[in-house]
Design an enzyme around this catalytic site. Structure first.
Site, PDB file in Angstrom:
ATOM      1  N   HIS A  70       0.835  -1.197   0.000  1.00 29.15           N
ATOM      2  CA  HIS A  70       0.000   0.000   0.000  1.00 29.15           C
ATOM      3  C   HIS A  70       0.874   1.252   0.000  1.00 29.15           C
ATOM      4  CE1 HIS A  70       0.632   0.945   4.361  1.00 29.15           C
ATOM      5  NE2 HIS A  70       0.737  -0.351   4.476  1.00 29.15           N
ATOM      6  N   ASP A  72      -0.725   4.294   0.740  1.00 33.79           N
ATOM      7  CA  ASP A  72      -1.303   5.254   1.680  1.00 33.79           C
ATOM      8  C   ASP A  72      -0.578   5.155   3.014  1.00 33.79           C
ATOM      9  OD1 ASP A  72      -2.526   2.682   2.046  1.00 33.79           O
ATOM     10  OD2 ASP A  72      -4.119   3.617   3.225  1.00 33.79           O
ATOM     11  N   ASP A 103       6.682   1.929   6.715  1.00 31.11           N
ATOM     12  CA  ASP A 103       5.369   1.326   6.453  1.00 31.11           C
ATOM     13  C   ASP A 103       4.640   2.120   5.387  1.00 31.11           C
ATOM     14  OD1 ASP A 103       3.027  -0.132   6.670  1.00 31.11           O
ATOM     15  OD2 ASP A 103       2.390   0.820   8.533  1.00 31.11           O
ATOM     16  N   GLU A 137      -5.165   0.773   2.689  1.00 34.59           N
ATOM     17  CA  GLU A 137      -4.815  -0.179   3.749  1.00 34.59           C
ATOM     18  C   GLU A 137      -4.889   0.473   5.120  1.00 34.59           C
ATOM     19  OE1 GLU A 137      -2.525  -2.807   6.433  1.00 34.59           O
ATOM     20  OE2 GLU A 137      -2.218  -0.675   6.014  1.00 34.59           O
ATOM     21  N   GLU A 138      -4.469   1.728   5.208  1.00 36.21           N
ATOM     22  CA  GLU A 138      -4.477   2.420   6.491  1.00 36.21           C
ATOM     23  C   GLU A 138      -5.847   3.026   6.813  1.00 36.21           C
ATOM     24  OE1 GLU A 138      -2.161   1.968   8.372  1.00 36.21           O
ATOM     25  OE2 GLU A 138      -0.202   1.995   7.385  1.00 36.21           O
ATOM     26  N   GLU A 166       4.570  -5.924   4.273  1.00 35.32           N
ATOM     27  CA  GLU A 166       4.485  -5.168   5.525  1.00 35.32           C
ATOM     28  C   GLU A 166       5.795  -5.300   6.309  1.00 35.32           C
ATOM     29  OE1 GLU A 166       2.314  -3.167   6.744  1.00 35.32           O
ATOM     30  OE2 GLU A 166       0.577  -3.452   5.451  1.00 35.32           O
ATOM     31  N   HIS A 351       4.392   4.130  11.950  1.00 33.29           N
ATOM     32  CA  HIS A 351       3.341   4.976  12.540  1.00 33.29           C
ATOM     33  C   HIS A 351       3.875   5.934  13.599  1.00 33.29           C
ATOM     34  CE1 HIS A 351      -0.362   2.330  11.312  1.00 33.29           C
ATOM     35  NE2 HIS A 351       0.585   2.336  10.383  1.00 33.29           N
TER      36      HIS A 351
END
Length: 378
Positions: A70, A72, A103, A137-138, A166, A351
């Site tokens: 992903h 995003d 990520d 995804e997020e 991931e 994150h």
């Protein structure tokens, strides 16, 4: 094979400089499409709702290997918490900084670098290679991987195996291969009582007391002891509210929120029945809503997992552990269609403020992904 491996850093920087905070694309998929088209990939930009996705494939035969990821990212948070612009893609002291470095824009760039080197050495490689890259995804994960897989199934393009990039490594690159994930479900319970004066409890029915007894039933004993590849199921009370501001009123309702992370001994349906049983045992009048974000899944050891293990050993010299811990990922959707596993960078900063990844690790990951392709098509 070229003497100098392809460097993933420029692509990783270009992706980070696209501020693709979910659900925005901000040009990230265009960067990938521009990198894939010269490699012979047919690219499809797929929009579902407000989400942009990319599916790219090279070849038409089998076996079909798919890399999923992903572009995003989560919001960076307060700017003052960052040492530098979170979308600068700055390299300092050998480390790439920015939202998505870990990520998982860095991982996607590493895969494309490894893929480029694999294709240079194997221009007539067997089978086909595809990438499923989502921008959801997020976020709610409704219009991304789920919808692209449905589109792929309608065209007969479901892969034989899929690798999600991931950042699953724990302490060093390749120490973990995730071969499954726990399921996750949330229960929203409203227990109904009869409002009344606290001085006359016999004239009321206190829903708080009954709800406390229900929760005690649910948390007093472990749900299970775990299974061969999974840790024990956990139930956490994540919310408790009665909305009462008067100290002499027995409220008419009490609400609780529960989150259950469950292993392969259960399904969301079987756990929902467990919750009903606990409520009914206390003769409760209640309403309950269940939101399951994903069932548990497990990719059993076999040819695909063995190929990943061999690649990790070649790249790092150490055996990886097969693991199912952590939260959820889009692998839960892919598992409905084909064997899937997860392997990526060390996830220590994902994150977080000042998210980053060592440039050397990105380059090592590119080499690992090249070996994954070699082993998968061996």
């Amino acid at each position: 094979m070229r003497n100098t491996p392809t460097d993933p850093l420029p692509l990783a920087q270009a992706l980070i400089r696209c501020p693709s905070v979910t659900p925005a694309d901000a040009g990230a998929l265009g960067v990938l499409e521009a990198a894939l088209a010269p490699l012979g990939f047919t690219c499809h930009r797929l929009r579902f709702g407000e989400i942009e996705n990319l599916y790219a494939r090279r070849g038409t035969g089998g076996p079909h290997f798919c890399y999923a990821g992903h572009t995003d990212v989560v919001p960076p948070g307060p700017a003052e918490g960052w040492a530098d612009d979170p979308f600068s893609g700055l390299v300092k002291d050998g480390t790439l900084h920015g939202r998505g470095a870990c990520d998982m824009k860095g991982g996607i760039a590493a895969f494309l670098a490894g893929l480029t080197d694999y294709l240079a050495a194997n221009p007539g490689h067997p089978g086909s290679i595809s990438l499923l890259i989502t921008g959801d995804e997020e976020g709610p994960a409704r219009d991304g991987t789920v919808k692209v897989l449905e589109w792929m199934a309608g065209r007969g393009e479901i892969p034989d195996m899929a690798l999600v990039g991931e950042p699953t490594s724990r302490a060093r690159l390749g120490d973990i291969v995730k071969v499954g994930r726990r399921g996750s479900m949330t229960a929203y319970i409203t227990l109904l009582g009869t409002q009344g004066h606290s001085a006359y409890p016999q004239r009321a029915d206190n829903p708080i007391h009954r709800l406390v007894r229900v929760l005690h039933r649910l948390i007093a004993q472990p749900i299970d002891q775990g299974s061969e590849f999974f840790e024990a199921t956990t139930l956490q009370v994540t919310g408790f509210d009665v909305g009462n501001t008067a100290n002499n009123v027995i409220p008419g309702e009490a609400r609780a929120m529960l989150n259950i992370r469950f292993n392969d001994l259960h399904t969301s349906a079987s756990l929902t029945e467990m919750l009903h049983a606990a409520l009914q045992a206390e003769e409760a009048r209640y309403e309950m809503r269940i939101d399951c974000s994903g069932e548990s899944f497990l990719t059993q050891p076999g040819p695909f997992v063995d190929a990943l293990r061999r690649a990790v050993v070649r790249a790092t010299g150490a055996e990886p552990a097969l693991d199912t811990g952590g939260g959820t990922s889009d692998a839960r959707f892919i598992a409905r269609y084909c064997p899937v596993a997860e392997l990526g960078a060390v996830g220590s900063t994902m994150h977080k403020v000042n998210e980053c990844v060592p440039v050397a690790e990105l380059r090592e990951l590119a080499g690992l992904y090249r070996m994954v392709l070699e082993e998968a098509f061996a």
